[in-house]
Design an enzyme around this catalytic site. Structure first.
Site, PDB file in Angstrom:
ATOM      1  N   ASP A 130       2.860  -4.916   7.646  1.00 30.57           N
ATOM      2  CA  ASP A 130       1.631  -4.127   7.563  1.00 30.57           C
ATOM      3  C   ASP A 130       0.467  -5.105   7.724  1.00 30.57           C
ATOM      4  O   ASP A 130       0.168  -5.880   6.819  1.00 30.57           O
ATOM      5  CB  ASP A 130       1.581  -3.415   6.198  1.00 30.57           C
ATOM      6  CG  ASP A 130       0.230  -2.764   5.941  1.00 30.57           C
ATOM      7  OD1 ASP A 130      -0.718  -2.979   6.715  1.00 30.57           O
ATOM      8  OD2 ASP A 130       0.116  -2.044   4.925  1.00 30.57           O
ATOM      9  N   HIS A 154       0.856  -1.195   0.000  1.00 29.03           N
ATOM     10  CA  HIS A 154       0.000   0.000   0.000  1.00 29.03           C
ATOM     11  C   HIS A 154       0.897   1.251   0.000  1.00 29.03           C
ATOM     12  O   HIS A 154       2.017   1.204   0.524  1.00 29.03           O
ATOM     13  CB  HIS A 154      -0.827  -0.063   1.289  1.00 29.03           C
ATOM     14  CG  HIS A 154      -1.945   0.901   1.406  1.00 29.03           C
ATOM     15  ND1 HIS A 154      -1.767   2.219   1.783  1.00 29.03           N
ATOM     16  CD2 HIS A 154      -3.285   0.739   1.233  1.00 29.03           C
ATOM     17  CE1 HIS A 154      -2.955   2.819   1.845  1.00 29.03           C
ATOM     18  NE2 HIS A 154      -3.890   1.946   1.514  1.00 29.03           N
ATOM     19  N   CYS A 170      -4.880   2.665  -3.536  1.00 24.92           N
ATOM     20  CA  CYS A 170      -3.604   3.099  -2.920  1.00 24.92           C
ATOM     21  C   CYS A 170      -2.480   2.115  -3.218  1.00 24.92           C
ATOM     22  O   CYS A 170      -1.601   1.892  -2.369  1.00 24.92           O
ATOM     23  CB  CYS A 170      -3.742   3.304  -1.412  1.00 24.92           C
ATOM     24  SG  CYS A 170      -4.907   4.574  -0.974  1.00 24.92           S
ATOM     25  N   LYS A 215     -10.360  -0.918  10.590  1.00 28.51           N
ATOM     26  CA  LYS A 215     -10.557  -2.074   9.703  1.00 28.51           C
ATOM     27  C   LYS A 215     -10.808  -3.348  10.510  1.00 28.51           C
ATOM     28  O   LYS A 215     -10.887  -4.437   9.958  1.00 28.51           O
ATOM     29  CB  LYS A 215      -9.333  -2.261   8.801  1.00 28.51           C
ATOM     30  CG  LYS A 215      -9.166  -1.095   7.811  1.00 28.51           C
ATOM     31  CD  LYS A 215      -7.927  -1.271   6.979  1.00 28.51           C
ATOM     32  CE  LYS A 215      -7.494   0.003   6.293  1.00 28.51           C
ATOM     33  NZ  LYS A 215      -8.261   0.364   5.115  1.00 28.51           N
ATOM     34  N   GLN A 257      -4.895  -5.347   6.802  1.00 25.66           N
ATOM     35  CA  GLN A 257      -5.994  -6.157   6.252  1.00 25.66           C
ATOM     36  C   GLN A 257      -6.100  -7.524   6.926  1.00 25.66           C
ATOM     37  O   GLN A 257      -6.927  -8.342   6.527  1.00 25.66           O
ATOM     38  CB  GLN A 257      -5.815  -6.345   4.741  1.00 25.66           C
ATOM     39  CG  GLN A 257      -5.992  -5.069   3.943  1.00 25.66           C
ATOM     40  CD  GLN A 257      -7.401  -4.490   4.034  1.00 25.66           C
ATOM     41  OE1 GLN A 257      -8.370  -5.199   4.299  1.00 25.66           O
ATOM     42  NE2 GLN A 257      -7.519  -3.194   3.826  1.00 25.66           N
TER      43      GLN A 257
HETATM   44  N1  PMP Z   1      -2.048  -0.821   4.492  1.00 26.52           N
HETATM   45  C1  PMP Z   1      -3.049  -1.533   3.987  1.00 26.52           C
HETATM   46  C2  PMP Z   1      -2.788  -2.926   3.499  1.00 26.52           C
HETATM   47  C3  PMP Z   1      -4.327  -0.975   3.928  1.00 26.52           C
HETATM   48  O1  PMP Z   1      -5.330  -1.692   3.422  1.00 26.52           O
HETATM   49  C4  PMP Z   1      -4.530   0.339   4.393  1.00 26.52           C
HETATM   50  C5  PMP Z   1      -5.893   1.008   4.297  1.00 26.52           C
HETATM   51  N2  PMP Z   1      -6.496   0.866   3.049  1.00 26.52           N
HETATM   52  C6  PMP Z   1      -3.455   1.036   4.921  1.00 26.52           C
HETATM   53  C7  PMP Z   1      -2.220   0.429   4.953  1.00 26.52           C
HETATM   54  C8  PMP Z   1      -3.595   2.435   5.445  1.00 26.52           C
HETATM   55  O2  PMP Z   1      -4.432   2.449   6.549  1.00 26.52           O
HETATM   56  P1  PMP Z   1      -4.941   3.830   7.160  1.00 26.52           P
HETATM   57  O3  PMP Z   1      -5.499   4.618   6.011  1.00 26.52           O
HETATM   58  O4  PMP Z   1      -5.993   3.419   8.148  1.00 26.52           O
HETATM   59  O5  PMP Z   1      -3.782   4.494   7.805  1.00 26.52           O
END
Ligand code: PMP
Length: 405
Positions: free
Chosen positions: A196, A119, A360, A222, A199
Site C-alpha cells: 500500500d 489502513h 482508518c 494524495k 502515503q
Molecule cells: N492506505 C493508506 C495508507 C491511506 O493513507 C489511505 C487514505 N487515507 C488509504 C489506504 C485509502 O485511500 P483512498 O481513500 O484514497 O482509497
C-alpha cells in the site's frame, strides 16, 4: 533543478483562497495548476469516450488517457504500461486485488500476513477475502519501541503465508515499514507481496523495479492529483492469470448470451467507462512531480516535521505517537486529558486544518491503547511559518486550559 517552496506554493490556487493553514495532506493534497489545467483542457477541448469512437475527439481522448498510463508507468519505473491498472484509488485497488488474487490463491487454512499499522483499506478487503476462502488474516504486531516487530514477522513467515500485505508509510503515524529488508524475506518465504503506497507516492520517488514487490496500490489525490483515480500496478504474469474483478463493457473480447471471453491487460480490469479526466489529471500530477527536485522537496518536508516534533516536545503534556525521526509526512499526538476532537476544533478556530480520529487504523489505535489522535501532515508547499502558527495555536490552547486566573 532548484526548489523554492514559495514558488511551488504559488502553483496551487486553492492555497491562496482558503485562508487555512493546511496540515491535512495525508488525507488529501491540494492540486497544482498543471493538474487543474490538464483536466479542464480535456473537458473543454476533447470530452469524448475512449477506445471506441470512430471520431477524432475520441481518438484524442484515447491518446490523452493512454498517454497518462504511460506517464504513470514511467513515474513508477514499471516494467510495462499494461501493468498499470487505473482504479478509483487505493481502496478500490485493494478490493480488486483481494477479491481477484484472493480467489486465485487462497485456500482453506492459508494465511495472509498484514502489518499492524495497516489502513482499513488494506485490512478489510483482505479480511473478507480470507473469510470467503476459509483462510486467516494474521497481523504483524508492533514492538515495544513502536515500530513493527521484525522478530514476530520472521516467525510468522515460517507459517508460509500466501500473501504478505505491507503499508509503505503508515498514514496514522508517518512511520515507515522496512520494505527493503522485508519484501525479500516475504518472497523467500514463498509469499506474494502487496504494498500500500498511498502515503509514499507524494513524498518520494517510487521505483517498482527496485522495490521488488508483486503488487503496488495508491491514490492519485494524495500525490497532488485528482480524487476518484488511482493505480494498481501488478506483475503482468500474475495479472494475466487472475480472474477479472468487475464485468461489463471495455473488459471483454467477445460476448454472447452463453459466454464471454475477456480483454487483455490492462483492460481486463477496467470495466465500463473509465475516469478519463481524472486519469489525465493523475498523469499530469505524475509529470509535474517528475519535473520537481524531489530530493529537495523531501528535505523541506523533513525539516518541517523536525520543527513540529521539537515544538511539540517542548509543550507540556503532549504525547507523541510518531516514535521515529525518519517519519514521513505526518506526526500524531494527543494533549494529555484532552479529547483529540476538542484539540482539532480549537486548531480549526485558529485556521489550522489537521485530522483527528482513528485515521482508518482502529487496530493500530487499539495497540496504542487510545481511541484516536490528532495528526498534522505536511506537503512540499507548507512553510515554516505555518508550522510556527500550528505550534503557537497549541501553545494558546495549553494556556487557555491551565489559566486558573
Ligand atoms: N492506505 C493508506 C495508507 C491511506 O493513507 C489511505 C487514505 N487515507 C488509504 C489506504 C485509502 O485511500 P483512498 O481513500 O484514497 O482509497
Amino acid at each position: 533543478m532548484s526548489f523554492d517552496p514559495d514558488a511551488l506554493r504559488a502553483e496551487f490556487p486553492a492555497l491562496s483562497q482558503t485562508g487555512t493553514v493546511y496540515l491535512d495532506n495525508a488525507a488529501t493534497t491540494h492540486k497544482p495548476q498543471a493538474v487543474l489545467a490538464a483536466m479542464t483542457r480535456f473537458y473543454q477541448q476533447d470530452n469524448a469516450n475512449v477506445h471506441r469512437g470512430a471520431h477524432r475527439l475520441s481518438a484524442r481522448a484515447t491518446r490523452a488517457f493512454e498517454g497518462a498510463r504511460h506517464q504513470l508507468a514511467e513515474f513508477l519505473n514499471a516494467p510495462a504500461s499494461e501493468e498499470v491498472i487505473f482504479t478509483g484509488g487505493t481502496t478500490d485497488g485493494m478490493n480488486l486485488l483481494a477479491s481477484s488474487l484472493g480467489q486465485m490463491v487462497l485456500t482453506p487454512g492459508d494465511s495472509v500476513l498484514i502489518d499492524g499499522w495497516a489502513h482499513h483499506a488494506s485490512i478489510v478487503p483482505w479480511q473478507q477475502a480470507a473469510l470467503r476462502a476459509g483462510a486467516q488474516l494474521v497481523p504483524i504486531p508492533l514492538s515495544e519501541r513502536g515500530d513493527l516487530d521484525e522478530a514476530a514477522f520472521m516467525a510468522l513467515l515460517q507459517d508460509k503465508p500466501k500473501v504478505v500485505v505491507l503499508t509503505q508509510i503508515c498514514n496514522a503515524l508517518g512511520s515507515r515499514t522496512p520494505l527493503a529488508r522485508w519484501l525479500p524475506l516475504a518472497r523467500q518465504a514463498g509469499a506474494l507481496t502487496v504494498v500500500d503506497g498511498a502515503q509514499a507516492v507524494g513524498h518520494e520517488p517510487v521505483d517498482l523495479q527496485r522495490l521488488g514487490c508483486d503488487f503496488y496500490a495508491f491514490s492519485g489525490h494524495k500525490m497532488y492529483g485528482p480524487t476518484g483515480i488511482g493505480v494498481l500496478w501488478g506483475r503482468a504474469d500474475l495479472l494475466d492469470a487472475m480472474p477479472p474483478y468487475r464485468f461489463g463493457g471495455e473488459m471483454i473480447h467477445k460476448v454472447s448470451f452463453e459466454q464471454t471471453s475477456f480483454n487483455t491487460l490492462p483492460f481486463k480490469f477496467e470495466a465500463g467507462t473509465p475516469a478519463i479526466a481524472q486519469a489525465i489529471g493523475l498523469g499530469a500530477a505524475a509529470h509535474w512531480l517528475q519535473q520537481q527536485d524531489r530530493a529537495a522537496m523531501a528535505r523541506h518536508e523533513a525539516q518541517l516535521l523536525a520543527r513540529a516534533r521539537t515544538g511539540l516536545s517542548q509543550l507540556d503534556g503532549v504525547t507523541l505517537y510518531s516514535a521515529f525521526d525518519d517519519n514521513v509526512g505526518a506526526l500524531a499526538f494527543n494533549l494529555d486529558g484532552e479529547h483529540h476532537q476538542d484539540v482539532g476544533i480549537w486548531l480549526d478556530q485558529a485556521g489550522i486544518a489537521v485530522r483527528c480520529g482513528h485515521h482508518c487504523c482502529q487496530p493500530l489505535m487499539q495497540q496504542l491503547g487510545i481511541r484516536g489522535s490528532c495528526r498534522m501532515s505536511v506537503a512540499a508547499y507548507n512553510s515554516e511559518e505555518e508550522i510556527e502558527a500550528f505550534l503557537a495555536a497549541l501553545n494558546d490552547y495549553q494556556e487557555f486550559l491551565y489559566d486558573d486566573a
